[in-house]
Enzyme design. Structure first.
Site: not given
Lengths: 380, 623
Positions: B308-309
């Site tokens: 993810g981020s």
């Protein structure tokens, strides 16, 4: 009485001392090995030597030529009955019925040991009574004589004790072969035996078949240990303490059936050759006694029979130890620890010495040389 | 003639006999000599005592419990009644024992050639044996010997790190003589990774024996090499605290010093390693296998999740290293981009866009569009190889067995795996840690330590191995100082400025924490969906995995905490409270010592004025 004593002098005069001297080193080596393995068994062995010596002396003095005509049939019949008795009231040990317990004294005997003597004796007697013609025995006489061998053979084989049975068979027919049988009969027997071998195999007991198949495949634990004992002995052998195969009990029944393996471990290839040589000389000597006395069928049959006995026992025993024959449980003659077999050999030797001392020709013809000379060329 | 035949036969038989005897005793002398020696020499191995495992303060994590084994005399099955009687006696004394099993074990091992006692009961606890010993010792056929058994006092609290031992299987026995003899081998975790060290080396006694296995004299004696202990960097108190905090939550947490020493590594739910010692029962195994939360999976090295981020700092570094992209130019976020001629919209999480976004802002606000554009500039292969160098998608080298590599995809990987060419759209997805991207929490922790210190470390649990200190492995990584500074500032903002994704929980801490949240989608969101449904309203299995990776203190990074909660929804809100609690606990326990920094004392505003190197840049690179 005096006359009897006088007659017995012949015994010392014609006694075959060489034969007895030949046995001594075997007994010496054997007792040394037994002593090293187990001093208690050595003491027992010494006792057997004494008993055997007494039996030998007694059988030397028994006038066999005079009593044979009645003794042999009784002895043979009693032994046959004992064999039948084994079948009926025998004791079974490890699946084989070989022993009879004598009532009262608690002693067990193995009749198959005695039958060997009686068969040799019976054959010798019958052959001497009706010697073979020039061409050898014909079919009718051969069958008659064969029955003497085959009946006890079948009884022993049924116990089952195939080892002893085969010894009896080969010794018996060996005597017949030496004495002389028409060669066509032998050809017929070998051909028919070869053809019926598969059938015979199927009639064997399971444990016998197993022994044979074991023998064909990997050596059994016993044989493997024997091979290790012999193999580790090398050329010179090892000291008593270093003979670990025997001293640490890896080698089974090392004083009796497998004593030859200890011999190999302890005294090496040289020791084994010495013992083998002693046996060979003994057997050859016995055969020559048979050859030299070919006019006297009693001596001839006894000497040849004894030679065959020795040969088969030592041959099968050593062959089974080195993995060339199935393990059948035959001792090394006059070498393995054991009483019965040893005493019986002593008795046979005694009989032979007696027969040698009182040769027919000498007894009845003062000029024996002429008689012998006239008969000898007949034989080949 | 007849005699000649007889003599011929005799000599023939004797001839064979002599040749054979010569072959055995003289030619094969060496061979049979060796067999004779093997016959009399019996080597008894002396089993080494397995080393113990402790945490950093000396608490025993894996120990050897002393108890007893029960063996019976050999050759008893010739007398079944007696055997039954003894078995009954044992069952009377220890009701837990199973008579049928005992008798079967005995019958299986009994043979005429086996002269050793046969072990029918592997282990009886010391306290159970104390009362029974006087009676049992009187039975002639029973032999009671001391026996150790592996025991894990902290049970599931350290299961995924320490692992467990089990019975040696036939393949392991073939490869490892010691494990074969001892009958026990490390099957997982530290127990497996350091098995060779822990199990030690066999000692032996060589005796001269008889055919019936009676000893006569001792020929050789060699002591075993054993009791080689391992001290771990793990702090059990912290480990327990995290476990308790994670109750009911599925996920993984790694607390690591920036030097690579792991002081807590938790994967929840966990399992009881004591069940495996001496073989796990079928029922227990089934329960473990069928649990959908996968208690048996070590999630921090065997769990791979889209980062993810959290990947964005790495993408930024990759961009700073690529001549085709630049971090000196801001991007404009309108809420989505399209790639090529396709009408497919790659959306930013913020519907209406972030407007003008520079590096620091892109991390603080986790702008997707910023990274979409950077990744398209550099291309997937550059991105992928840069991320690999930062420790993502590659094994960390941690001292645990069978660590997973994860995946940071490139063209070659996709061709090999799916036999398909790479699409531009996939580059975009990879740049925000979705799609094929898969990393383990341990990789993220290591990568976070790299961002904090610019050193790539090898995470490890071992502090001392058999008394020898384990040296940390630090590998300096060259990162553009401007990029690194902006990234750190961005991560500072995430935790310390209003609007940062982890501000709520991290800003209250007595130390300054920097970090990054991540939300990795498990299911993709359809093009026609205008409003995303809230994570809390989704079904559990469709909810995103939640990441939070942090380091502290900000200006002197010493610890990294990486937290992953499976299907946890948003990174900040799910993990924030947990990580905050861990930091609070560590602070209270003095982990930060006098080195604590409060907001007042820190001067983090960058003073460096780094000018973009103009000659390198052409506007066409960005078009």
């Amino acid at each position: 009485m005096l006359r009897w004593l006088n007659e017995q002098k012949r015994l010392f005069k014609y006694f075959n001392y060489l034969l007895m001297v030949q046995i001594m080193p075997l007994l010496f080596i054997s007792s040394m090995l037994i002593y090293e393995i187990n001093p208690v068994l050595f003491k027992k062995q010494m006792l057997y030597y004494v008993i055997a010596f007494l039996a030998f002396v007694v059988s030397c003095f028994i006038p066999w030529r005079k009593i044979l005509w009645w003794f042999v049939s009784i002895f043979y019949t009693v032994n046959l009955m004992l064999l039948v008795g084994v079948e009926l009231i025998g004791i079974s040990i490890l699946g084989a019925k070989r022993w009879i317990k004598l009532p009262g004294i608690g002693l067990t005997i193995q009749p198959s040991e005695f039958i060997k003597v009686s068969v040799i004796m019976m054959l010798a007697y019958l052959i001497s009574r009706r010697p073979p013609p020039m061409r050898g025995y014909g079919v009718a006489s051969f069958i008659k004589l064969s029955l003497i061998i085959v009946i006890p053979f079948l009884l022993i084989a049924k116990e089952p004790d195939l080892g002893t049975a085969l010894v009896l068979l080969i010794t018996g027919f060996g005597i017949l072969f030496v004495v002389g049988v028409d060669w066509k009969i032998w050809v017929f027997i070998f051909v028919s035996l070869g053809l019926s071998a598969p059938v015979l195999y199927n009639s064997l007991h399971d444990y016998q078949k197993k022994r044979i198949s074991d023998f064909m495949g990997k050596p059994s634990y016993h044989v493997q240990q024997a091979l290790i004992a012999i193999g580790s002995g090398g050329m010179e052998g090892k000291s008593k303490d270093e003979s670990t195969q025997t001293q640490l009990k890896f080698l089974p029944i090392s004083t009796s059936d497998f004593i030859f393996a200890y011999l190999g471990e302890r005294l090496g290839f040289k020791g084994m050759m010495l013992v083998l040589g002693l046996y060979a000389l003994l057997i050859i000597h016995l055969m020559y006694i048979a050859i030299w006395n070919s006019a006297d069928y009693l001596i001839m049959s006894f000497a040849a029979g004894l030679a065959f006995l020795f040969f088969i026992y030592m041959g099968v025993n050593i062959y089974m130890i080195i993995g060339l024959a199935p393990v059948v449980g035959l001792p090394l003659p006059m070498f393995s620890h054991g009483g019965t077999s040893f005493v019986i050999f002593a008795v046979i030797f005694g009989i032979l010495q007696n027969l040698l001392a009182f040769k027919k020709e000498i007894m009845y013809n003062p000029d024996s040389k002429i008689v012998m000379a006239s008969k000898k060329p007949q034989k080949d | 003639m007849r005699y000649k035949i007889v003599f011929a036969i005799f000599f023939f038989i004797w001839g064979i006999m002599i040749v054979r005897l010569y072959h055995i005793s003289v030619k094969s002398n060496y061979y049979y000599e060796k067999l004779a020696k093997e016959n009399i020499e019996r080597t008894l191995y002396i089993k080494p005592v397995r080393g113990e495992i402790t945490d950093t303060s000396g608490k025993l994590l894996a120990m050897n419990r002393i108890g007893f084994s029960i063996s019976l005399k050999p050759h008893l099955d010739s007398n079944p009644e007696k055997l039954e009687k003894i078995a009954d006696r044992l069952v009377d004394t220890f009701p837990d024992l199973n008579k049928t099993v005992m008798l079967n074990v005995y019958k299986k091992q009994s043979s005429p050639y086996n002269h050793k006692h046969i072990k029918v009961v592997d282990f009886v606890q010391y306290k159970d044996m104390m009362g029974a010993y006087p009676q049992l010792a009187n039975i002639d056929e029973v032999l009671i010997e001391t026996q150790t058994k592996r025991y894990y006092p902290y049970s599931f609290y350290a299961a995924h790190v320490v692992g467990y031992t089990g019975r040696t299987n036939s393949k392991e026995a073939e490869e490892d003589e010691v494990a074969d003899e001892v009958g026990e081998i490390g099957k997982a975790g530290i127990e497996k990774y350091y098995n060779d060290l822990l199990q030690g080396e066999l000692g032996h006694i060589t005796n001269k024996v008889t055919a019936t296995n009676k000893e006569i004299e001792q020929l050789e004696y060699e002591k075993p090499v054993d009791n080689r202990n391992i001290e771990l960097t793990l702090d059990m108190d912290l480990q327990i605290m995290i476990h308790q905090r994670m109750k009911g939550i599925t996920g993984a947490i790694v607390v690591m010093r920036t030097s690579g020493e792991v002081i807590a590594a938790v994967s929840t739910p966990s399992y009881n390693p004591n069940l495996f010692v001496g073989g796990i029962s079928k029922d227990n195994w089934k329960t473990l296998q069928e649990d959908l939360a996968h208690p048996f999976t070590n999630k921090f090295v065997h769990g791979t999740y889209p980062p993810g981020s959290t990947i964005k700092m790495g993408v930024a570094i990759a961009a700073s290293q690529s001549p085709k992209s630049s971090i000196y130019y801001p991007e404009t976020c309108r809420g989505f981009i399209t790639v090529g001629n396709s009408s497919h919209k790659f959306r930013c999480w913020k519907k209406h866009g972030h407007g003008k976004v520079d590096l620091r802002k892109s991390i603080r606000e986790s702008c997707d569009v910023y990274y979409y554009n950077k990744s398209l500039d550099m291309g997937i292969d550059t991105l992928s190889s840069s991320l690999n160098k930062l420790g993502l998608g590659v094994a960390t080298g941690i001292d645990l067995p069978r660590e997973y590599n994860g995946v940071i995809p490139d063209r070659a990987w996709k061709m090999k795996r799916y036999k398909k060419p790479w699409y531009m759209g996939e580059t975009v997805i990879a740049a925000i840690g979705q799609g094929y991207d898969n990393v383990t929490p341990m990789q993220v922790a290591r990568y976070t330590a790299l961002l904090a210190t610019s050193y790539l470390v090898t995470p490890h649990f071992a502090k001392t191995l058999d008394g020898k200190k384990v040296k940390p492995e630090l590998k300096p990584v060259n990162i553009d100082p401007y990029a690194l500074e902006q990234i750190r500032l961005g991560m500072y903002d995430v935790c310390n400025t209003n609007g940062g994704t982890a501000f709520k929980t991290m800003s209250e801490l007595p130390i300054i924490v920097a970090g990054k949240t991540g939300t990795s989608q498990v299911v993709s969101i359809g093009q026609d969906v205008k409003e995303r449904i809230k994570e809390e309203e989704m079904e559990y299995w469709k909810r995103s995995h939640a990441w939070l990776t942090t380091y502290a203190p900000y200006n002197n990074p010493r610890y990294v905490i990486t937290s992953l909660v499976e299907h946890g929804g948003h990174g900040g809100s799910t993990n924030g409270p947990i990580v905050a609690d861990i930091y609070k606990w560590m602070y209270a326990k003095g982990y930060f010592g006098s080195d604590t920094n409060t907001t007042e004392t820190i001067h983090f505003v960058p003073k460096a004025k780094i000018k973009p190197p103009k000659n390198k840049l052409k506007m066409t690179d960005f078009l």
